[in-house]
Design an enzyme around this catalytic site. Structure first.
Site, PDB file in Angstrom:
ATOM      1  N   CYS A 158       1.218  -1.270  -0.376  1.00  0.00           N
ATOM      2  CA  CYS A 158      -0.053   0.050  -0.205  1.00  0.00           C
ATOM      3  C   CYS A 158       0.791   1.129  -0.014  1.00  0.00           C
ATOM      4  O   CYS A 158       1.591   1.241   0.889  1.00  0.00           O
ATOM      5  CB  CYS A 158      -0.809   0.292   1.605  1.00  0.00           C
ATOM      6  N   ARG A 186       4.345  -0.025  -4.993  1.00  0.00           N
ATOM      7  CA  ARG A 186       3.385  -0.764  -3.259  1.00  0.00           C
ATOM      8  C   ARG A 186       2.622  -1.367  -3.168  1.00  0.00           C
ATOM      9  O   ARG A 186       2.513  -2.151  -2.245  1.00  0.00           O
ATOM     10  CB  ARG A 186       3.395   0.264  -2.451  1.00  0.00           C
ATOM     11  N   TRP A 207      -2.956  -2.630  -2.086  1.00  0.00           N
ATOM     12  CA  TRP A 207      -2.597  -4.290  -1.454  1.00  0.00           C
ATOM     13  C   TRP A 207      -3.145  -4.948  -1.194  1.00  0.00           C
ATOM     14  O   TRP A 207      -3.234  -4.824   0.377  1.00  0.00           O
ATOM     15  CB  TRP A 207      -0.909  -4.670  -1.932  1.00  0.00           C
ATOM     16  N   ASN A 219      -1.918   1.622   6.215  1.00  0.00           N
ATOM     17  CA  ASN A 219      -1.248   0.572   5.158  1.00  0.00           C
ATOM     18  C   ASN A 219      -0.788   0.060   6.788  1.00  0.00           C
ATOM     19  O   ASN A 219      -0.413   0.416   7.588  1.00  0.00           O
ATOM     20  CB  ASN A 219       0.004   1.045   5.080  1.00  0.00           C
ATOM     21  N   GLY A 220      -0.571  -1.533   6.304  1.00  0.00           N
ATOM     22  CA  GLY A 220      -0.564  -1.997   7.156  1.00  0.00           C
ATOM     23  C   GLY A 220      -2.334  -3.687   7.746  1.00  0.00           C
ATOM     24  O   GLY A 220      -2.899  -3.552   7.007  1.00  0.00           O
ATOM     25  N   GLU A 259      17.077 -17.786  -7.324  1.00  0.00           N
ATOM     26  CA  GLU A 259      16.974 -16.963  -7.612  1.00  0.00           C
ATOM     27  C   GLU A 259      16.276 -17.158  -9.406  1.00  0.00           C
ATOM     28  O   GLU A 259      15.438 -16.311  -9.693  1.00  0.00           O
ATOM     29  CB  GLU A 259      17.896 -15.127  -7.477  1.00  0.00           C
ATOM     30  N   LYS A 316      12.445 -15.610 -10.342  1.00  0.00           N
ATOM     31  CA  LYS A 316      12.441 -14.339 -11.469  1.00  0.00           C
ATOM     32  C   LYS A 316      11.293 -15.253 -12.749  1.00  0.00           C
ATOM     33  O   LYS A 316      10.237 -14.112 -12.693  1.00  0.00           O
ATOM     34  CB  LYS A 316      13.483 -13.581 -12.378  1.00  0.00           C
ATOM     35  N   GLU A 351       7.647 -15.391 -10.889  1.00  0.00           N
ATOM     36  CA  GLU A 351       6.619 -14.219 -10.102  1.00  0.00           C
ATOM     37  C   GLU A 351       6.290 -12.822 -11.231  1.00  0.00           C
ATOM     38  O   GLU A 351       5.506 -12.698 -12.019  1.00  0.00           O
ATOM     39  CB  GLU A 351       7.784 -13.518  -9.704  1.00  0.00           C
ATOM     40  N   HIS A 380      15.885 -38.061  -7.430  1.00  0.00           N
ATOM     41  CA  HIS A 380      14.824 -38.868  -6.629  1.00  0.00           C
ATOM     42  C   HIS A 380      13.813 -38.520  -6.482  1.00  0.00           C
ATOM     43  O   HIS A 380      12.992 -38.406  -5.575  1.00  0.00           O
ATOM     44  CB  HIS A 380      15.846 -38.126  -5.528  1.00  0.00           C
ATOM     45  N   LYS A 386       5.434  -4.340  -4.272  1.00  0.00           N
ATOM     46  CA  LYS A 386       6.683  -4.562  -3.089  1.00  0.00           C
ATOM     47  C   LYS A 386       7.002  -3.938  -2.723  1.00  0.00           C
ATOM     48  O   LYS A 386       5.687  -2.996  -1.480  1.00  0.00           O
ATOM     49  CB  LYS A 386       7.615  -3.003  -4.326  1.00  0.00           C
TER      50      LYS A 386
END
Ligand code: F6R
Length: 606
Positions: A2, A27, A76, A100-101, A479, A483, A486, A502, A601
């Site tokens: 947010c 965000r 978000w 935000n939170g 990584e 990448k 996402e 295995h 983010k």
């Protein structure tokens, strides 16, 4: 998560808010809204699902209605789906706020304040607004002070009271807020990208203090209601750093910025060819006195830690463990005053990483944070900070932050090796020289982007992809897979190549893409055998090796060669390759590269 902004001053507040929200959109981008005092001194509100551009359309001509005080939010979703009703701001009686939170006890508060029939949304934030309205007695600072102890959880609030035109109040616990008084008015936001067009001087709103903003001043009030002077900081980048500057996407721009970011991070810390953390105030004692290293981080930052472990443990001969922050904080970790806990975070605000830092400190461990955002909570609370100098990272998928985190970890490893007598000065100088050689190697791989793009056409129609490697190459694979998934939504798995047999090799069938990384000389032949195993089962193999590595032609469908660096440093050019694979896959699929679905983010909620 947010983005929030508040503004009071001579400028057109609707424009300041919309511009600020566009900067903060990374965000969170499920919905957006603004509230402002109009000419009639009443609060007006516009909110919508979707992006800030949609909100801008709804606002119409910005000159039609000029306001000088308002708050804005880009969401978000946490509590409640993506609907207009759940978008912020929320109004409850005389209170309009953005948040935000997460307010964890919102359920109890709903019952306690009999709010069931009043709520228009499903959000914890609206509950908080009603609770504040019920304690509001015309004194904003006193009322907020009584309101805060009623809440459990994390928050950054910007609040307007209908009977206080021109004023904004802000307060935070855990969730970030920065503010400034500028010649263009008072401004508060969840991060600097929204402030930077107006000022380079800012302050972090201290936790628990109440910020009051008017067109003429910003004032901080402590728990006793006394005025406090803010601790002014100065940002060392300008607005250009947060713009695309001709690149189609922030991610591509940030991939290109990596060589420069590495130089900025490494060069000021080299003295006589060796790492020197004198200016960072990082004492050698923490390196000498520790008997184990715990690296704690999330996502990409945690993957940087995985690479560091593979470098540090053999060189330093002490145990190095990498733990996901959200696990670390609840696992009752075995740490003590002889443990060095290295915390890695681009934003410096990731809530699980912050909680892990606090836990480590409470258990007496020394903490060293590798952080990109100056003045962020993790940076302020850690015993020592190694700032990376990547500049603002705007694309949700982390790229340049990863490279500079690695650079920091490599330098810490080298310094620690020297201090502990594991390497000589000459070995340390050779190590640093090889680290610097990685920079032109990254530049070379950026130039290879058309070749890398051509690989991607074989990936985009496939539902799955596998990244395999051994040793350090396995750490890089983690990584690469993150990448790709996402931003392209292709299901991707990283696998230690020796482990395939295995179980996972059952998933390898005709044309399944396997990106095989084979840069580690000591296990090259074993790795190539693993590549043959997947090739024999029909995989479409993209093999990444160093220039000069002898590889049979028929082992792979496509080969990508990186410069022939020392094995320990191949991660830098490999990172560019893996980032570009993900970037072009997302692009080819027509997806939103910079703002992938469901992500945001800076993860400031648990
Ligand atoms: C992935 C990504 C995330 C972050 C993670 C930690 O591309 O960006 O996995 O790395 O959320 O964020 P910071 O480093 O800000 O703590």
């Amino acid at each position: 998560m947010c983005g929030i902004i508040g503004y009071s001053g001579p400028l057109n507040a609707r424009k300041v808010m919309l511009d600020g929200l566009a900067q903060l959109e990374y965000r969170g981008y499920d919905s957006a809204g603004i509230a402002y005092f109009g000419d009639d001194s009443r609060i007006h509100q516009i909110k919508t699902t979707g992006k800030v551009s949609r909100l801008r359309e709804l606002c119409g001509s910005l000159d039609d209605e000029v306001s000088h005080c308002g708050i804005g939010h880009t969401r978000w979703a946490t509590h409640g789906g993506v609907t207009q009703a759940n978008a912020h701001p929320h109004t409850a009686g005389r209170v309009t706020l953005i948040h935000n939170g997460i307010i964890e006890n919102y359920h109890q508060l709903t019952e306690q304040y009999h709010l069931e029939d009043r709520l228009l949304s499903q959000t914890d934030s609206e509950v908080a607004a009603w609770v504040l309205d019920s304690v509001y007695d015309g004194d904003p600072v006193g009322s907020i002070r009584r309101f805060l102890p009623l809440l459990e959880g994390s928050y950054a609030f910007c609040i307007m009271f209908s009977d206080r035109p021109g004023e904004i109040y802000a307060v935070r616990t855990v969730s970030p807020l920065v503010a400034a008084y500028t010649p263009s008015g008072s401004i508060v936001a969840s991060d600097l990208t929204a402030l930077i067009p107006y000022t380079k001087s800012y302050f972090v709103v201290p936790e628990g203090m109440i910020l009051k903003m008017t067109p003429y001043q910003v004032a901080l009030y402590d728990e006793e209601g006394c005025r406090k002077d803010p601790e002014i900081m100065v940002v060392n980048w300008n607005i250009d750093a947060a713009m695309k500057n001709g690149f189609p996407h922030f991610m591509l721009k940030e991939i290109h910025e990596q060589p420069e970011a590495l130089k900025n991070t490494i060069l000021p810390r080299i003295s006589k060819g060796l790492p020197d953390f004198g200016d960072d105030g990082i004492s050698d004692e923490i390196f000498l006195e520790c008997s184990q290293i715990r690296i704690v981080a999330c996502g990409t930052a945690m993957h940087a830690g995985m690479v560091a472990k593979a470098i540090m443990e053999p060189l330093l001969r002490i145990p190095v463990t990498v733990t996901i922050a959200s696990e670390f904080r609840y696992e009752n970790p075995l740490i003590d005053s002889k443990t060095l806990v290295i915390i890695i975070s681009q934003s410096g605000e990731t809530i699980d990483t912050l909680a892990a830092l606090r836990l480590a400190r409470s258990m007496g461990s020394k903490t060293l944070a590798i952080v990109n955002v100056k003045g962020s909570t993790i940076a302020r609370e850690s015993d020592y900070v190694f700032y990376t100098h990547a500049g603002p990272e705007i694309a949700v998928a982390s790229t340049k932050a990863y490279s500079v985190q690695l650079a920091g970890l490599y330098m810490i490893c080298c310094r620690m090796g020297l201090v502990r007598g594991c390497i000589t000065k000459a070995e340390g100088q050779a190590f640093m020289a090889e680290l610097l050689e990685a920079i032109p190697a990254m530049e070379e791989m950026i130039k290879e982007k058309d070749h890398i793009k051509s690989v991607v056409s074989h990936l985009v129609d496939q539902p799955d992809a596998f990244f395999i490697g051994r040793g350090l190459d396995y750490a890089f694979s983690l990584e690469g897979a993150l990448k790709l998934k996402e931003i392209s939504y292709i299901h991707a798995e990283a696998y230690a190549a020796g482990e395939l047999k295995h179980g996972t090799i059952a998933l390898i069938a005709d044309r399944v893409p396997v990106i095989a990384i084979a840069t580690q000389s000591s296990i090259l032949s074993k790795m190539l055998s693993n590549v043959r195993e997947v090739k024999a089962r029909g995989a479409f193999v993209v093999l990444i090796t160093k220039e000069g590595t002898a590889v049979p032609d028929d082992i792979a469908d496509i080969q990508i060669r990186i410069p022939a660096l020392n094995d320990h440093f191949t991660v830098f050019p490999i990172a560019v390759v893996l980032q570009l694979i993900a970037y072009y896959a997302s692009l080819l699929k027509g997806l939103n590269v910079d703002q992938p679905r469901n992500l945001a983010k800076s993860v400031t909620v648990e």
